[in-house]
Write a protein that holds these residues in place. Structure first.
Motif, PDB file in Angstrom:
ATOM      1  N   TRP A 145       0.674  -1.375  -0.138  1.00 51.44           N
ATOM      2  CA  TRP A 145      -0.100   0.458   0.311  1.00 51.44           C
ATOM      3  C   TRP A 145       0.942   0.850   0.045  1.00 51.44           C
ATOM      4  O   TRP A 145       2.231   1.423   1.091  1.00 51.44           O
ATOM      5  CB  TRP A 145      -0.740   0.102   0.816  1.00 51.44           C
ATOM      6  N   HIS A 174       0.639   5.487  -0.352  1.00 52.21           N
ATOM      7  CA  HIS A 174      -0.586   6.909   0.193  1.00 52.21           C
ATOM      8  C   HIS A 174       0.469   8.315  -1.004  1.00 52.21           C
ATOM      9  O   HIS A 174       1.882   8.454  -0.982  1.00 52.21           O
ATOM     10  CB  HIS A 174      -0.840   7.175   0.798  1.00 52.21           C
ATOM     11  N   TYR A 215      -4.779   6.770  -2.307  1.00 48.78           N
ATOM     12  CA  TYR A 215      -4.159   5.893  -1.477  1.00 48.78           C
ATOM     13  C   TYR A 215      -3.972   4.152  -3.083  1.00 48.78           C
ATOM     14  O   TYR A 215      -4.656   4.663  -3.188  1.00 48.78           O
ATOM     15  CB  TYR A 215      -5.067   4.804  -0.404  1.00 48.78           C
TER      16      TYR A 215
END
Length: 121
Positions: A35, A37, A93
């Motif tokens: 992940w 961002h 994100y």
């Protein structure tokens, strides 16, 4: 081959959101899933990853203890549970698939469309 992140939205400080990363065209469990961002004016930054080999998880110090990454291989989905959200978590994100966990975008093969998370009162 496609990755799609979803679940973003507007949440108050201290609140929670759960993001989903769904794959089509390939099996997510064959890849490490990270992940990232990206806040306005800043570079895309990796902060969490779950490996494909042993399911080990990794977090940056900024999210450790607040965010949890998990897999549901039956649904070909990786989740990111975000608790105790702060205004500085506001960003787009993205999820990404790669051979192994890493923190740099170039370490991943596939990047999904992002989902916007806004933490504000």
């Amino acid at each position: 081959v496609q990755l799609q992140a979803s679940g973003g939205g507007l949440v108050q400080p201290g609140g929670s959101l759960r993001l989903s990363c769904v794959a089509s065209g390939f099996n997510l469990d064959d890849y490490a899933i990270g992940w990232f961002h990206q806040a306005p004016g800043k570079e895309r930054e990796g902060f969490s990853c779950i490996s494909s080999s042993d399911g080990s998880t990794h977090y940056s110090d900024s999210v450790k203890g607040r965010f949890t990454i998990s897999r549901d291989n039956a649904k070909n989905t990786v989740y990111l549970q975000m608790n105790s959200l702060k205004p500085e978590d506001t960003a787009v994100y993205y999820c990404a698939a790669g051979a192994k966990c890493g923190v740099l975008p170039q370490e991943y093969v596939y990047f999904g469309q992002g989902t916007l998370v806004t933490v504000s009162s």
